[in-house]
Enzyme design. Sequence first.
Site, PDB file in Angstrom:
ATOM      1  N   CYS A 162      50.955 -53.379  24.789  1.00 34.15           N
ATOM      2  CA  CYS A 162      52.046 -52.575  25.340  1.00 34.15           C
ATOM      3  C   CYS A 162      51.575 -51.247  25.931  1.00 34.15           C
ATOM      4  CB  CYS A 162      53.102 -52.318  24.274  1.00 34.15           C
ATOM      5  SG  CYS A 162      53.870 -53.829  23.639  1.00 34.15           S
ATOM      6  N   HIS A 219      57.477 -46.274  26.626  1.00 35.97           N
ATOM      7  CA  HIS A 219      57.440 -47.725  26.432  1.00 35.97           C
ATOM      8  C   HIS A 219      58.739 -48.150  25.776  1.00 35.97           C
ATOM      9  CE1 HIS A 219      56.461 -51.690  25.230  1.00 35.97           C
ATOM     10  NE2 HIS A 219      56.248 -51.387  23.967  1.00 35.97           N
ATOM     11  N   ASN A 239      61.726 -55.539  25.338  1.00 35.75           N
ATOM     12  CA  ASN A 239      60.352 -55.050  25.395  1.00 35.75           C
ATOM     13  C   ASN A 239      59.551 -55.949  26.340  1.00 35.75           C
ATOM     14  OD1 ASN A 239      57.669 -54.360  24.946  1.00 35.75           O
ATOM     15  ND2 ASN A 239      57.841 -54.307  22.716  1.00 35.75           N
TER      16      ASN A 239
END
Length: 326
Positions: free
Chosen positions: A116, A253, A283
Amino acid sequence: MPTRALIAGCGGYLPERVVTNDELARLHGLDTSDAWIVERTGIRQRHFAAEGETASDMGAAAAREALARAGAKPDEVDAIVVATSTPDSGFPSTAVRIQAKIGATRGFGFDLSAACTGFVYGLGVADAMIRAGQVRSVLVIGTEVYSRILDWTDRGTCVLFGDGAGAVLLRAADGRGTPSDHGILSTHLHSDGRFGDILHIDGGPGSNARHGLLRMAGREVFRHAVAKLAAAVDEALAANGLGHNDVNWLVPHQANRRIIEAMGKKLHMEPDRVVLTVDRHANTSAASIPLALAEAVGDGRIRRGDLVLMEAIGGGLTWGAALARY
């Protein structure tokens, strides 16, 4: 004069298929509900790639939009850096697949793997190459098809992720070497492999010859997230002699709404100064920051001259922050 990496254009791509929480629970027989998912994560829906749609397909679409918004042509691109945990194949890289699909005819491309945090890592690599004079323009792309590495029996992970791609075109520009410059001011990258097993994919061609599925110890990841992200944010601001009040926008993020809200409070930022897409995108790993950035630039929230702080944490553990003046 010092060289800066200017954000010349941003682009994003989301697959056509939208899957709500209720539909996801119904499709896979999960013991969960929309209310349960929203309360714990802030996620209401996500996008899933179509059959046969790959990371390079989505990355190419985002790259085309970034180029168009920058008024640039593919043959102007010197390098393509792709952050992905879900590449089309072991090799060739997803970056060179994208290079071919967008018609970029020179330069080079490669993938990097930082989960990520991948897009922040990509910005760091591209910024360094531009500062060194090795290249003049770089496409940095985050693109993921996490729907293909999820365990549909694990409600603690499978409800969290979606597919998509985001891209920025960075161009070399003259600066004065001060925080008032436009472009990437600094990047701050970290990792600690001792925590690799709390967020990982349990397979790979070099270990067990299968692609594996995502595994996460959610409480452990959450425990590390806020402290490590806060430290990286403070590091970025201190490196540039800036304070929390100087930041116009936080583009984090998009993992969990509670983590995002905690970081906003840490920076003393009003919620309307934090770009939030996790409710609609879920996500999307390395794609989440460039997707959020493209949305906020596209709708006019982020304007030229705004100071933008980006931060992420991911498997590795990896984490980092990037500070840029758009």
